[in-house]
Motif scaffolding. Sequence first.
Motif, PDB file in Angstrom:
ATOM      1  N   CYS A   1      70.319  22.629  62.611  1.00  0.00           N
ATOM      2  CA  CYS A   1      70.256  23.820  63.394  1.00  0.00           C
ATOM      3  C   CYS A   1      70.016  25.397  62.476  1.00  0.00           C
ATOM      4  N   LEU A   2      70.946  25.398  61.134  1.00  0.00           N
ATOM      5  CA  LEU A   2      70.579  26.680  59.939  1.00  0.00           C
ATOM      6  C   LEU A   2      69.026  26.692  60.058  1.00  0.00           C
ATOM      7  N   THR A   3      68.582  25.039  59.577  1.00  0.00           N
ATOM      8  CA  THR A   3      67.155  24.518  59.158  1.00  0.00           C
ATOM      9  C   THR A   3      66.619  25.973  60.507  1.00  0.00           C
ATOM     10  N   PHE A   4      66.758  25.172  61.374  1.00  0.00           N
ATOM     11  CA  PHE A   4      65.381  25.553  62.309  1.00  0.00           C
ATOM     12  C   PHE A   4      65.709  27.264  63.130  1.00  0.00           C
ATOM     13  N   HIS A   5      66.426  27.763  62.816  1.00  0.00           N
ATOM     14  CA  HIS A   5      67.106  29.295  63.149  1.00  0.00           C
ATOM     15  C   HIS A   5      66.540  30.309  61.680  1.00  0.00           C
ATOM     16  N   ILE A   6      66.353  29.126  60.359  1.00  0.00           N
ATOM     17  CA  ILE A   6      65.861  30.420  59.641  1.00  0.00           C
ATOM     18  C   ILE A   6      64.384  30.514  59.655  1.00  0.00           C
ATOM     19  N   VAL A   7      63.855  29.490  60.135  1.00  0.00           N
ATOM     20  CA  VAL A   7      62.525  29.151  60.321  1.00  0.00           C
ATOM     21  C   VAL A   7      61.699  29.909  60.931  1.00  0.00           C
ATOM     22  N   GLY A   8      62.358  30.538  62.632  1.00  0.00           N
ATOM     23  CA  GLY A   8      61.947  31.124  63.873  1.00  0.00           C
ATOM     24  C   GLY A   8      62.198  32.442  63.185  1.00  0.00           C
ATOM     25  N   VAL A   9      63.970  33.399  61.682  1.00  0.00           N
ATOM     26  CA  VAL A   9      63.413  34.565  61.158  1.00  0.00           C
ATOM     27  C   VAL A   9      62.498  34.497  61.131  1.00  0.00           C
ATOM     28  N   ILE A  10      61.899  33.586  59.806  1.00  0.00           N
ATOM     29  CA  ILE A  10      61.276  34.233  59.143  1.00  0.00           C
ATOM     30  C   ILE A  10      59.859  34.868  59.836  1.00  0.00           C
ATOM     31  N   THR A  11      59.522  33.560  60.466  1.00  0.00           N
ATOM     32  CA  THR A  11      57.602  33.831  61.275  1.00  0.00           C
ATOM     33  C   THR A  11      58.181  35.125  62.247  1.00  0.00           C
ATOM     34  N   VAL A  12      59.372  34.707  62.882  1.00  0.00           N
ATOM     35  CA  VAL A  12      59.326  36.607  63.196  1.00  0.00           C
ATOM     36  C   VAL A  12      59.430  37.634  62.971  1.00  0.00           C
ATOM     37  N   SER A  13      59.690  37.690  61.583  1.00  0.00           N
ATOM     38  CA  SER A  13      59.693  39.005  61.249  1.00  0.00           C
ATOM     39  C   SER A  13      58.446  39.275  60.214  1.00  0.00           C
ATOM     40  N   LEU A  14      57.864  38.098  59.968  1.00  0.00           N
ATOM     41  CA  LEU A  14      56.519  38.601  59.538  1.00  0.00           C
ATOM     42  C   LEU A  14      55.922  38.645  60.258  1.00  0.00           C
ATOM     43  N   GLU A  15      55.850  38.242  61.825  1.00  0.00           N
ATOM     44  CA  GLU A  15      54.963  38.948  62.876  1.00  0.00           C
ATOM     45  C   GLU A  15      55.416  40.127  62.885  1.00  0.00           C
ATOM     46  N   VAL A  16      56.447  40.618  62.707  1.00  0.00           N
ATOM     47  CA  VAL A  16      56.709  42.232  63.657  1.00  0.00           C
ATOM     48  C   VAL A  16      56.287  42.969  62.042  1.00  0.00           C
ATOM     49  N   ALA A  17      56.379  42.441  60.883  1.00  0.00           N
ATOM     50  CA  ALA A  17      55.765  43.735  59.921  1.00  0.00           C
ATOM     51  C   ALA A  17      54.711  43.343  59.751  1.00  0.00           C
ATOM     52  N   ALA A  18      54.157  42.618  60.042  1.00  0.00           N
ATOM     53  CA  ALA A  18      52.205  42.744  60.303  1.00  0.00           C
ATOM     54  C   ALA A  18      52.121  43.438  61.427  1.00  0.00           C
ATOM     55  N   SER A  19      52.185  42.928  62.758  1.00  0.00           N
ATOM     56  CA  SER A  19      52.103  43.963  63.527  1.00  0.00           C
ATOM     57  C   SER A  19      52.427  45.240  63.382  1.00  0.00           C
ATOM     58  N   TYR A  20      53.654  46.509  62.789  1.00  0.00           N
ATOM     59  CA  TYR A  20      53.232  47.710  61.606  1.00  0.00           C
ATOM     60  C   TYR A  20      52.573  47.382  61.715  1.00  0.00           C
ATOM     61  N   LYS A  21      52.229  46.722  59.890  1.00  0.00           N
ATOM     62  CA  LYS A  21      51.787  47.382  58.825  1.00  0.00           C
ATOM     63  C   LYS A  21      50.171  47.697  60.246  1.00  0.00           C
ATOM     64  N   PHE A  22      49.306  47.024  60.368  1.00  0.00           N
ATOM     65  CA  PHE A  22      48.094  46.932  61.536  1.00  0.00           C
ATOM     66  C   PHE A  22      48.186  47.749  62.330  1.00  0.00           C
ATOM     67  N   GLY A  23      49.375  48.367  63.505  1.00  0.00           N
ATOM     68  CA  GLY A  23      49.551  48.811  64.194  1.00  0.00           C
ATOM     69  C   GLY A  23      49.683  50.361  64.310  1.00  0.00           C
ATOM     70  N   ALA A  24      50.711  50.202  63.109  1.00  0.00           N
ATOM     71  CA  ALA A  24      50.959  51.275  63.277  1.00  0.00           C
ATOM     72  C   ALA A  24      50.819  52.290  61.405  1.00  0.00           C
TER      73      ALA A  24
END
Length: 75
Positions: free
Chosen positions: A18-41
């Motif tokens: 369960c931790l492996t699944f959730h850690i992969v999901g958290v890292i993916t979402v955080s990278l998407e948010v960081a990229a959208s902030y960088k290029f969007g704002a």
Amino acid sequence: MSSSALPKPQMCGLLAKCLTFHIVGVITVSLEVAASYKFGAAEPRKKAYADFYKNQDSTKDFEEMRKAGIFQSTK
């Protein structure tokens, strides 16, 4: 009566799975948010500042404010 037994639940290694699944999901979402902030704002803001200061004349702005009476210590 049918004697089909239920499969045993996974007990060993369940937390790690369960931790492996959730850690992969958290890292993916955080990278998407960081990229959208960088290029969007952040990048449009940097470009707007660069465009503003490219053609800005601070001496002209100061003289306009001085003539308007904003500064009281300079005449």
